[in-house]
Design a protein around this motif. Sequence first.
Motif, PDB file in Angstrom:
ATOM      1  N   ILE A  15      51.555  10.194  33.223  1.00 36.30           N
ATOM      2  CA  ILE A  15      52.276  11.362  33.718  1.00 36.30           C
ATOM      3  C   ILE A  15      53.054  11.974  32.561  1.00 36.30           C
ATOM      4  CG2 ILE A  15      54.139  12.090  35.251  1.00 36.30           C
ATOM      5  CD1 ILE A  15      53.323   9.852  37.128  1.00 36.30           C
ATOM      6  N   ASP A  16      53.100  13.274  32.498  1.00 39.21           N
ATOM      7  CA  ASP A  16      53.917  13.985  31.523  1.00 39.21           C
ATOM      8  C   ASP A  16      55.153  14.521  32.229  1.00 39.21           C
ATOM      9  OD1 ASP A  16      52.218  13.680  29.315  1.00 39.21           O
ATOM     10  OD2 ASP A  16      51.020  15.403  29.934  1.00 39.21           O
ATOM     11  N   ILE A  17      56.272  14.450  31.537  1.00 32.03           N
ATOM     12  CA  ILE A  17      57.507  15.000  32.073  1.00 32.03           C
ATOM     13  C   ILE A  17      58.036  16.012  31.072  1.00 32.03           C
ATOM     14  CG2 ILE A  17      59.875  14.498  32.768  1.00 32.03           C
ATOM     15  CD1 ILE A  17      58.881  11.726  33.613  1.00 32.03           C
ATOM     16  N   CYS A  18      58.242  17.238  31.552  1.00 29.81           N
ATOM     17  CA  CYS A  18      58.730  18.320  30.704  1.00 29.81           C
ATOM     18  C   CYS A  18      60.132  18.711  31.169  1.00 29.81           C
ATOM     19  CB  CYS A  18      57.822  19.539  30.805  1.00 29.81           C
ATOM     20  SG  CYS A  18      56.132  19.217  30.316  1.00 29.81           S
ATOM     21  N   GLU A  19      61.040  18.817  30.217  1.00 31.67           N
ATOM     22  CA  GLU A  19      62.393  19.268  30.540  1.00 31.67           C
ATOM     23  C   GLU A  19      62.578  20.672  29.991  1.00 31.67           C
ATOM     24  OE1 GLU A  19      67.072  18.176  29.803  1.00 31.67           O
ATOM     25  OE2 GLU A  19      65.545  16.795  29.125  1.00 31.67           O
ATOM     26  N   TYR A  20      63.119  21.551  30.820  1.00 32.98           N
ATOM     27  CA  TYR A  20      63.395  22.925  30.426  1.00 32.98           C
ATOM     28  C   TYR A  20      64.907  23.102  30.349  1.00 32.98           C
ATOM     29  CZ  TYR A  20      58.554  23.304  31.927  1.00 32.98           C
ATOM     30  OH  TYR A  20      57.205  23.113  32.080  1.00 32.98           O
ATOM     31  N   PRO A  21      65.500  22.884  29.165  1.00 38.82           N
ATOM     32  CA  PRO A  21      66.957  22.909  29.046  1.00 38.82           C
ATOM     33  C   PRO A  21      67.586  24.269  29.363  1.00 38.82           C
ATOM     34  CG  PRO A  21      65.932  22.608  26.895  1.00 38.82           C
ATOM     35  CD  PRO A  21      64.844  22.579  27.910  1.00 38.82           C
ATOM     36  N   ASP A  22      66.848  25.351  29.176  1.00 37.23           N
ATOM     37  CA  ASP A  22      67.406  26.676  29.449  1.00 37.23           C
ATOM     38  C   ASP A  22      67.615  26.918  30.939  1.00 37.23           C
ATOM     39  OD1 ASP A  22      64.645  26.654  29.774  1.00 37.23           O
ATOM     40  OD2 ASP A  22      64.441  28.790  29.356  1.00 37.23           O
ATOM     41  N   SER A  23      66.812  26.266  31.796  1.00 38.00           N
ATOM     42  CA  SER A  23      66.960  26.468  33.237  1.00 38.00           C
ATOM     43  C   SER A  23      67.444  25.217  33.961  1.00 38.00           C
ATOM     44  CB  SER A  23      65.630  26.918  33.844  1.00 38.00           C
ATOM     45  OG  SER A  23      64.655  25.903  33.695  1.00 38.00           O
ATOM     46  N   GLY A  24      67.566  24.084  33.228  1.00 37.38           N
ATOM     47  CA  GLY A  24      68.029  22.850  33.841  1.00 37.38           C
ATOM     48  C   GLY A  24      67.022  22.234  34.789  1.00 37.38           C
ATOM     49  N   LYS A  25      65.729  22.482  34.553  1.00 34.08           N
ATOM     50  CA  LYS A  25      64.683  21.955  35.431  1.00 34.08           C
ATOM     51  C   LYS A  25      63.852  20.894  34.717  1.00 34.08           C
ATOM     52  CE  LYS A  25      64.261  26.184  38.056  1.00 34.08           C
ATOM     53  NZ  LYS A  25      63.445  27.355  38.311  1.00 34.08           N
ATOM     54  N   ILE A  26      63.238  20.033  35.527  1.00 31.77           N
ATOM     55  CA  ILE A  26      62.333  19.007  35.038  1.00 31.77           C
ATOM     56  C   ILE A  26      61.032  19.154  35.811  1.00 31.77           C
ATOM     57  CG2 ILE A  26      61.928  16.528  34.858  1.00 31.77           C
ATOM     58  CD1 ILE A  26      64.978  16.208  34.682  1.00 31.77           C
ATOM     59  N   ASN A  27      59.901  19.169  35.099  1.00 34.57           N
ATOM     60  CA  ASN A  27      58.586  19.328  35.715  1.00 34.57           C
ATOM     61  C   ASN A  27      57.794  18.044  35.497  1.00 34.57           C
ATOM     62  OD1 ASN A  27      56.237  20.292  36.824  1.00 34.57           O
ATOM     63  ND2 ASN A  27      55.895  21.864  35.293  1.00 34.57           N
ATOM     64  N   ILE A  28      57.251  17.482  36.581  1.00 37.68           N
ATOM     65  CA  ILE A  28      56.445  16.275  36.488  1.00 37.68           C
ATOM     66  C   ILE A  28      54.989  16.674  36.662  1.00 37.68           C
ATOM     67  CG2 ILE A  28      55.976  14.011  37.481  1.00 37.68           C
ATOM     68  CD1 ILE A  28      58.919  13.954  38.347  1.00 37.68           C
ATOM     69  N   LEU A  29      54.215  16.454  35.605  1.00 33.19           N
ATOM     70  CA  LEU A  29      52.804  16.834  35.594  1.00 33.19           C
ATOM     71  C   LEU A  29      51.932  15.601  35.715  1.00 33.19           C
ATOM     72  CD1 LEU A  29      53.234  19.226  32.602  1.00 33.19           C
ATOM     73  CD2 LEU A  29      52.871  19.930  34.958  1.00 33.19           C
ATOM     74  N   PRO A  30      50.816  15.605  36.302  1.00 30.39           N
ATOM     75  CA  PRO A  30      50.040  16.745  36.759  1.00 30.39           C
ATOM     76  C   PRO A  30      50.381  17.185  38.179  1.00 30.39           C
ATOM     77  CG  PRO A  30      48.738  14.775  37.032  1.00 30.39           C
ATOM     78  CD  PRO A  30      50.053  14.363  36.413  1.00 30.39           C
ATOM     79  N   TYR A  31      51.417  16.658  38.770  1.00 31.71           N
ATOM     80  CA  TYR A  31      51.732  16.929  40.178  1.00 31.71           C
ATOM     81  C   TYR A  31      52.449  18.249  40.407  1.00 31.71           C
ATOM     82  CZ  TYR A  31      50.577  12.032  40.217  1.00 31.71           C
ATOM     83  OH  TYR A  31      49.934  10.840  40.032  1.00 31.71           O
TER      84      TYR A  31
END
Length: 51
Positions: A15-31
Amino acid sequence: MMACKYLDIRTNAGIDICEYPDSGKINILPYQEVYQKDDKVDYYSGEEGEQ
């Protein structure tokens, strides 16, 4: 012009986890599950014998 060598090492497992510091969100891929970073809880939150 210089040649560019690029090595891309990856696996299809995991699983890849991406953090978007500008929006304070975390995206868990591929889900494609997106969470707000502010929803963070303690590791033992809600567990029996909570510390």
